[in-house]
Write a protein that holds these residues in place. Structure first.
Motif, PDB file in Angstrom:
ATOM      1  N   ASP A   6       0.833  -1.206   0.000  1.00 16.14           N
ATOM      2  CA  ASP A   6       0.000   0.000   0.000  1.00 16.14           C
ATOM      3  C   ASP A   6       0.863   1.250   0.000  1.00 16.14           C
ATOM      4  OD1 ASP A   6      -1.587  -2.131   0.848  1.00 16.14           O
ATOM      5  OD2 ASP A   6      -3.010  -0.780   1.833  1.00 16.14           O
ATOM      6  N   GLN A   7       1.979   1.181   0.766  1.00 17.75           N
ATOM      7  CA  GLN A   7       2.840   2.357   0.863  1.00 17.75           C
ATOM      8  C   GLN A   7       3.339   2.783  -0.508  1.00 17.75           C
ATOM      9  OE1 GLN A   7       5.182   0.426   4.206  1.00 17.75           O
ATOM     10  NE2 GLN A   7       5.659   2.572   4.568  1.00 17.75           N
ATOM     11  N   VAL A   8       3.656   1.799  -1.351  1.00 16.39           N
ATOM     12  CA  VAL A   8       4.159   2.143  -2.682  1.00 16.39           C
ATOM     13  C   VAL A   8       3.060   2.820  -3.488  1.00 16.39           C
ATOM     14  CG1 VAL A   8       5.212   1.249  -4.774  1.00 16.39           C
ATOM     15  CG2 VAL A   8       5.762   0.202  -2.571  1.00 16.39           C
ATOM     16  N   GLU A   9       1.838   2.268  -3.373  1.00 17.88           N
ATOM     17  CA  GLU A   9       0.717   2.855  -4.108  1.00 17.88           C
ATOM     18  C   GLU A   9       0.423   4.267  -3.590  1.00 17.88           C
ATOM     19  OE1 GLU A   9      -2.963   0.725  -3.765  1.00 17.88           O
ATOM     20  OE2 GLU A   9      -4.013   2.116  -5.119  1.00 17.88           O
ATOM     21  N   MET A  10       0.425   4.413  -2.264  1.00 16.34           N
ATOM     22  CA  MET A  10       0.150   5.725  -1.668  1.00 16.34           C
ATOM     23  C   MET A  10       1.235   6.729  -2.026  1.00 16.34           C
ATOM     24  SD  MET A  10      -2.611   5.163  -0.447  1.00 16.34           S
ATOM     25  CE  MET A  10      -3.152   3.522  -0.890  1.00 16.34           C
ATOM     26  N   GLY A  11       2.433   6.201  -2.318  1.00 11.04           N
ATOM     27  CA  GLY A  11       3.548   7.076  -2.678  1.00 11.04           C
ATOM     28  C   GLY A  11       3.215   7.925  -3.884  1.00 11.04           C
ATOM     29  N   VAL A  12       2.673   7.300  -4.898  1.00  8.27           N
ATOM     30  CA  VAL A  12       2.342   8.047  -6.113  1.00  8.27           C
ATOM     31  C   VAL A  12       1.238   9.056  -5.809  1.00  8.27           C
ATOM     32  CG1 VAL A  12       1.476   7.870  -8.468  1.00  8.27           C
ATOM     33  CG2 VAL A  12       3.052   6.131  -7.590  1.00  8.27           C
ATOM     34  N   ALA A  13       0.202   8.616  -5.073  1.00  7.79           N
ATOM     35  CA  ALA A  13      -0.927   9.499  -4.781  1.00  7.79           C
ATOM     36  C   ALA A  13      -0.490  10.686  -3.927  1.00  7.79           C
ATOM     37  CB  ALA A  13      -2.029   8.717  -4.079  1.00  7.79           C
TER      38      ALA A  13
END
Lengths: 423, 326
Positions: free
Chosen positions: B303-310
């Motif tokens: 999730d952290q990687v996905e949230m990184g872009v957002a």
């Protein structure tokens, strides 16, 4: 389970400050009763001590063997036999072997080998740095779990202050004890005797007393900063004792040990280049020796060690400066320590305290006391019996005893480890 | 997890707020009022990113330069994707392998780039304070993507976004940051942002890897995982640089893993339902056991990687909103 009683003894228990008649009852390897006075105890086996001294077995925290790597010098077995004959019931072997004891498997190895001998308690100190290189921190946490009692690079000083700082601060996470020889490595480089008139006359390079003080000042400053549990290993000079007293007056809690050799001999003993008196740290002046004895008397010394360091004849029969430093001492530890009582007038309990309760408290052992529940590690001795030390008769594989030929008073009559008679 | 649904330009524009400062150099550039709004915007971008069409024009015509003096794959890609999805023109410069090797100073590089008129400079550098220095010398917005052991503020924002999505509320959380605190910019940014938002922060690690004065950051310091993890909602593991093992600060990887590596047994000491985070890249078997890292019921690492872009889209978009946006 059979019970054993040792009665009619003069009990000497530094922990409870008791010096008087009494006896102990032993069951399942532990002391189950301590009686003061002459009351009889029923037991399967009763030993009449006939007024001899019964004390907790000695705990010697600085014992070198040659195992692993130099078995011809000394093995765990020969060291254990020597210890049993000397009334020493627990030995803590040093990590400066080859290979060094810098790994949890090595701690395990020594403890297993020691236990299999069924003689005295064999425990181990772990190396503070890998291969004693003074640079890379050893696996202090894992060795602590494996049973290492403390961590030290032995006779090697950790020169790099940053390494020592990290070792101390890391060890604090495990509440592990770090021991370090106080010494400035540059001032002592190549030194084989104490600096002074005698060494100059003999043409031997000297180790100045201030080297110990400078090293100690550094170590204590690091202890103050890191909050480590710390043992000053083998203090030998009056100046360093003053430094220690100052630090303690400021509230710094550090323990200190002294070797039996530095309490019994001084620099004059090296006389005609007698290599059995070549020690590290070197034998110091009589003033230093007297200051150390006073420190024992005042209870400032936590631990007296034998500094047992076997060196075979081929390493000792050399010109003084080339001879290996060190002396064997396990078997002579008790009679040598008793000279403090006979010659220097110290109370017997004050002599025994840094040999029993002191090291036990420092290392968190339940031994070293005559108390119900404590392991039945005991020594029965005759404090007045005269002995002439014969190095060749010592049980150590190496015979480098500076006490050879000396007249001492005090003879070990019996040694029990976990209620089992081992001598 | 919210189901992906159609997120329009309109939703995002409604949530768009101007960034509180001209640059994003440290977590302290945020404040307790704007941070939740940035997270709301981040949430919108998460939904947006889960759509098949991911093109926006908020940064259309703007130039974003990624200036990475230290090698990095995931952070530079994350910024690059974020900027591209917002419609910016993106240039990623792996400076680690170019002009710096020819002896050009940071200032010279900055002045040269400034002359090319970028709108946002994203910088990562091995020296603490490099982003701050750069921000004083260029005319565009500077985003710190990690400067030495000082700060990595977008990481803290994305971590906060991950936590808020997992727990709903971050103000009552107890977060344990574990491992090499001394050398970690992630730890410093997270401590600052989490405390700003009212969370309790604990630091756990060997004494050689936790600064001696860390207790004065307002955190509780522990050297024992069992004590430190008790009652924690989030266990944030940090990467242990391999050069710091092998005796310098930690004796060995096996000893580190034994006492400070997160496995099931240690995780059980935390509060039931505790979640695990890691800024990546992970040293499996050193600071974290794969068993824990790959368990999607406890691990927030993906999730952290996905949230990184957002989160980075939210930062870039709100920085651009300062210029009047579109």
């Amino acid at each position: 389970m059979t019970t054993l009683a040792i009665l009619n003894a003069r009990l000497l228990d530094p922990a409870s400050d008791y010096d008087g008649p009494g006896g102990v009852l032993i069951e399942n390897g532990r002391i189950v009763r301590v009686v003061h006075g002459a009351s009889p105890i029923d037991a399967d086996q009763v030993i009449d001590a006939d007024g001899l001294c019964l004390a907790p077995g000695l705990i010697d925290i600085r014992v070198k063997t040659g195992e692993p790597g130099a078995e011809p010098k000394e093995t765990l077995k020969s060291a254990s036999l020597a210890a049993a004959a000397g009334g020493v019931t627990t030995i803590v072997v040093q990590p400066d072997t080859d290979p060094a004891v810098d790994d949890p498997a090595m701690i395990d190895f020594i403890q297993r080998r020691g236990a299999a001998l069924n003689l005295v308690n064999v425990r181990a100190a772990g190396a503070a740095t890998k291969a004693l290189d003074g640079q890379r921190m050893a696996e202090i946490g894992l060795m602590d779990e494996a049973g290492a009692l403390y961590f030290t690079d032995g006779d090697k000083v950790i020169v790099n202050s940053r390494t020592l700082q990290r070792v101390m601060s890391y060890a604090a996470a495990f509440n592990a004890l770090i021991a370090c020889r106080p010494s400035d490595p540059w001032l002592t480089e190549g030194a084989v005797a104490a600096s002074g008139e005698l060494a100059t006359r003999l043409g031997l390079s000297g180790s100045p007393a201030i080297a110990e003080r400078i090293g100690l000042e550094r170590d204590l400053a690091l202890v103050e900063q890191t909050g480590a549990r710390f043992l000053v290993d083998q203090i030998s000079t009056e100046g360093a004792l003053e430094t220690l007293a100052r630090a303690r007056a400021k509230g710094l809690e550090v323990a200190v040990s002294v070797s039996i050799n530095h309490l019994c001999f001084n620099e004059v003993d090296i006389g005609d280049y007698r290599t059995f008196y070549r020690l590290d740290p070197p034998l110091r002046s009589e003033a230093d020796r007297q200051a150390l004895i006073e420190a024992v008397r005042e209870g400032l010394i936590d631990v007296i060690t034998s500094a047992h360091a076997p060196a075979p004849a081929e390493d000792k029969r050399r010109p003084f400066a080339e001879a290996a430093p060190g002396a064997v001492g396990l078997e002579t530890l008790l009679p040598a320590a008793l000279t403090l009582h006979h010659e220097d007038g110290l109370d017997l309990l004050d002599v025994l305290r840094p040999l029993t309760q002191g090291p036990a408290a420092l290392l968190g052992l339940d031994a070293g006391v005559l108390a119900e529940g404590a392991p039945a590690d005991l020594v029965l001795f005759d404090p007045g019996a005269p002995v002439i030390v014969d190095a060749d008769a010592l049980r150590s594989k190496s015979k480098n005893s500076p006490f050879d030929g000396r007249r001492l008073q005090g003879k070990v009559i019996g040694t029990w480890v976990g209620g089992r008679k081992v001598f | 997890m919210t189901q992906p649904h159609d997120v329009t330009d309109q939703t995002i524009r409604e949530r768009l707020i101007p960034f509180p400062k001209a640059h994003f150099l440290a977590a302290s550039d945020l404040n307790p009022f704007v941070t939740p709004q940035l997270l709301d915007l981040g949430d919108a971008f998460v939904d947006f990113n889960r759509q098949s069409s991911k093109a926006l024009d908020l940064l259309h015509g703007r130039t974003v330069v990624n200036l990475f003096f230290e090698n990095s794959t995931r952070t530079s890609s994350s910024f690059e994707i974020a900027a591209k999805r917002l419609g910016a023109d993106v240039v990623t410069m792996p400076v680690a392998s170019s002009s710096v090797k020819k002896g050009e100073t940071l200032i010279d590089t900055a002045v040269t780039l400034n002359a090319m008129k970028p709108d946002i400079l994203v910088i990562r550098h091995s020296a603490s304070g490099a982003a701050e220095l750069l921000s004083q010398k260029v005319g565009c917005a500077v985003v710190n993507a990690g400067d030495g052991r000082h700060e990595h503020p977008t990481q803290a924002l994305l971590d906060l976004l991950s936590m808020r999505r997992a727990f709903g509320d971050v103000t009552s959380l107890t977060v344990a940051i574990c491992g090499d605190i001394t050398h970690s910019r992630v730890a410093r940014s997270n401590v600052a942002l989490l405390q700003m938002m009212g969370a309790r922060v604990r630091l756990i690690g060997p004494p050689t890897l936790v600064p001696g004065d860390a207790d004065r950051w307002g955190c509780e310091v522990f050297h024992d995982m069992r004590e430190g993890l008790a009652g924690c909602d989030v266990v944030m593991m940090l990467r242990l640089q391999l050069e710091r093992m092998a005796g310098a600060l930690v004796p060995s990887t096996r000893e580190y893993f034994r006492f400070w590596g997160l496995d099931r047994e240690k995780l059980a000491w935390a509060k039931p339902g505790a979640r695990v985070m890691h800024p990546g890249p992970m040293n499996r078997g050193v600071e974290i056991d794969s068993d824990v890292a790959d368990d999607l019921d406890v691990s927030l690492i993906q999730d952290q990687v996905e949230m990184g872009v957002a989160a980075r889209m939210a930062v870039l978009a709100s920085l651009s909103a300062r210029w009047g946006g579109k």
